[in-house]
Design a protein around this motif. Structure first.
Motif, PDB file in Angstrom:
ATOM      1  N   THR A  26       0.820  -1.209   0.000  1.00 55.98           N
ATOM      2  CA  THR A  26       0.000   0.000   0.000  1.00 55.98           C
ATOM      3  C   THR A  26       0.855   1.261   0.000  1.00 55.98           C
ATOM      4  O   THR A  26       0.353   2.345  -0.325  1.00 55.98           O
ATOM      5  N   THR A  27       2.118   1.134   0.359  1.00 58.31           N
ATOM      6  CA  THR A  27       3.081   2.233   0.282  1.00 58.31           C
ATOM      7  C   THR A  27       4.368   1.682  -0.302  1.00 58.31           C
ATOM      8  O   THR A  27       4.858   0.636   0.148  1.00 58.31           O
ATOM      9  N   THR A  38       1.939   6.518  -2.174  1.00 62.03           N
ATOM     10  CA  THR A  38       1.105   6.329  -0.988  1.00 62.03           C
ATOM     11  C   THR A  38      -0.376   6.184  -1.338  1.00 62.03           C
ATOM     12  O   THR A  38      -1.182   5.947  -0.449  1.00 62.03           O
ATOM     13  N   LYS A  39      -0.716   6.324  -2.607  1.00 68.67           N
ATOM     14  CA  LYS A  39      -2.108   6.193  -3.046  1.00 68.67           C
ATOM     15  C   LYS A  39      -2.171   5.226  -4.216  1.00 68.67           C
ATOM     16  O   LYS A  39      -1.414   5.367  -5.177  1.00 68.67           O
ATOM     17  N   ASP A  40      -3.039   4.233  -4.107  1.00 63.83           N
ATOM     18  CA  ASP A  40      -3.196   3.224  -5.166  1.00 63.83           C
ATOM     19  C   ASP A  40      -1.845   2.620  -5.542  1.00 63.83           C
ATOM     20  O   ASP A  40      -1.558   2.358  -6.712  1.00 63.83           O
ATOM     21  N   ALA A  41      -1.017   2.390  -4.534  1.00 63.74           N
ATOM     22  CA  ALA A  41       0.361   1.966  -4.782  1.00 63.74           C
ATOM     23  C   ALA A  41       0.432   0.596  -5.441  1.00 63.74           C
ATOM     24  O   ALA A  41       1.230   0.384  -6.358  1.00 63.74           O
ATOM     25  N   ALA A  82      -1.699  -0.951  -7.364  1.00 65.70           N
ATOM     26  CA  ALA A  82      -2.107  -0.898  -8.759  1.00 65.70           C
ATOM     27  C   ALA A  82      -1.055  -0.205  -9.613  1.00 65.70           C
ATOM     28  O   ALA A  82      -0.746  -0.650 -10.728  1.00 65.70           O
ATOM     29  N   ALA A  83      -0.493   0.889  -9.100  1.00 64.72           N
ATOM     30  CA  ALA A  83       0.518   1.625  -9.868  1.00 64.72           C
ATOM     31  C   ALA A  83       1.763   0.777 -10.079  1.00 64.72           C
ATOM     32  O   ALA A  83       2.344   0.784 -11.177  1.00 64.72           O
ATOM     33  N   ARG A 114       1.908  -2.528 -10.070  1.00 67.95           N
ATOM     34  CA  ARG A 114       1.552  -3.626 -10.971  1.00 67.95           C
ATOM     35  C   ARG A 114       1.508  -3.145 -12.419  1.00 67.95           C
ATOM     36  O   ARG A 114       2.033  -3.814 -13.326  1.00 67.95           O
ATOM     37  N   GLU A 115       0.891  -1.998 -12.651  1.00 63.57           N
ATOM     38  CA  GLU A 115       0.808  -1.463 -14.007  1.00 63.57           C
ATOM     39  C   GLU A 115       2.185  -1.131 -14.559  1.00 63.57           C
ATOM     40  O   GLU A 115       2.483  -1.365 -15.737  1.00 63.57           O
TER      41      GLU A 115
END
Length: 220
Positions: free
Chosen positions: A193-194, A204-207, A209-210, A212-213
């Motif tokens: 998550t971080t 620190t936000k949508d970590a 997913a970011a 992984r992408e």
């Protein structure tokens, strides 16, 4: 996060105020690190360990001075420990054409002095802080590159395998780019998550997913 002109380090505080440093910045940076610790209302004397994500000069530089001053334990992977100690040369990366000038700039960082390694840590080993922080061996940037994963807190320190300069992506200056890609994919599977990088702003936000992408894009 402790920023340097090139690269950064991180300070983790446990509930008992014991401190852990993830990487140690440049040679000569010890006074700035001490000042940053005191600036947070903490005591440098509480520094218990320094975890080196890999052997490069912008991560090892102040580790020896801080360890000697405060009795902190220095940890590194066995594959990079001889380089940290000054017993083996720093491995040369295989550079892409566009990396050549960036690498030359990186060499303006002062060389790290030979630094003792008190504990050699391997994949899956618990590190004694952060409610169960563990080593994730991620070779490719260097043979002994590691990430530090704190699953209880959802935090991942990636070292230089992954960077966040402009956008999240595969880092630069790898000795084995394909293995670095595999390590990036491994880190993404941890779904943190971080995410804290050796270069660039933390996620620190949508970590998850970011990360992984970015892995799907850069490490396919």
């Amino acid at each position: 996060m402790l920023r340097f002109p090139i690269g950064q380090a991180y300070l983790w505080r446990d509930s008992d105020d014991d401190l852990t440093l993830i990487d140690a910045g440049w040679a000569g940076a010890a006074p700035a690190i001490e000042a940053a610790i005191r600036g947070r209302g903490l005591r440098p004397e509480a520094l218990r360990r320094i975890v080196l994500t890999h052997c490069h000069r912008d991560h090892v530089g102040a580790a020896g001075e801080l360890a000697a001053r405060y009795g902190a334990e220095v940890l590194a992977h066995p594959a990079d420990a001889p380089v940290v100690r000054g017993e083996a040369p720093v491995p040369e990366p295989v550079l892409l054409d566009w990396e050549v000038p960036l690498y030359a700039h990186g060499l303006t960082v002062p060389e790290a002095p030979p630094t003792r390694v008190d504990r050699e840590v391997v994949d899956g080993e618990e590190l004694g802080f952060g409610d169960g922080a563990r080593v994730v061996h991620g070779p490719g940037h260097t043979e002994g590159s590691i990430a530090v994963h704190l699953p209880h807190h959802g935090v991942l320190f990636t070292g230089d395998t992954v960077a966040s300069v402009g956008r999240v992506g595969l880092g630069v200056f790898h000795v084995d780019r394909e293995r670095a890609k595999a390590s990036m994919r491994l880190f993404a599977q941890l779904a943190p998550t971080t995410v804290c990088f050796g270069h660039g702003d933390p996620l620190t936000k949508d970590a998850a997913a970011a990360l992984r992408e970015a892995a799907e894009r850069d490490a396919a």
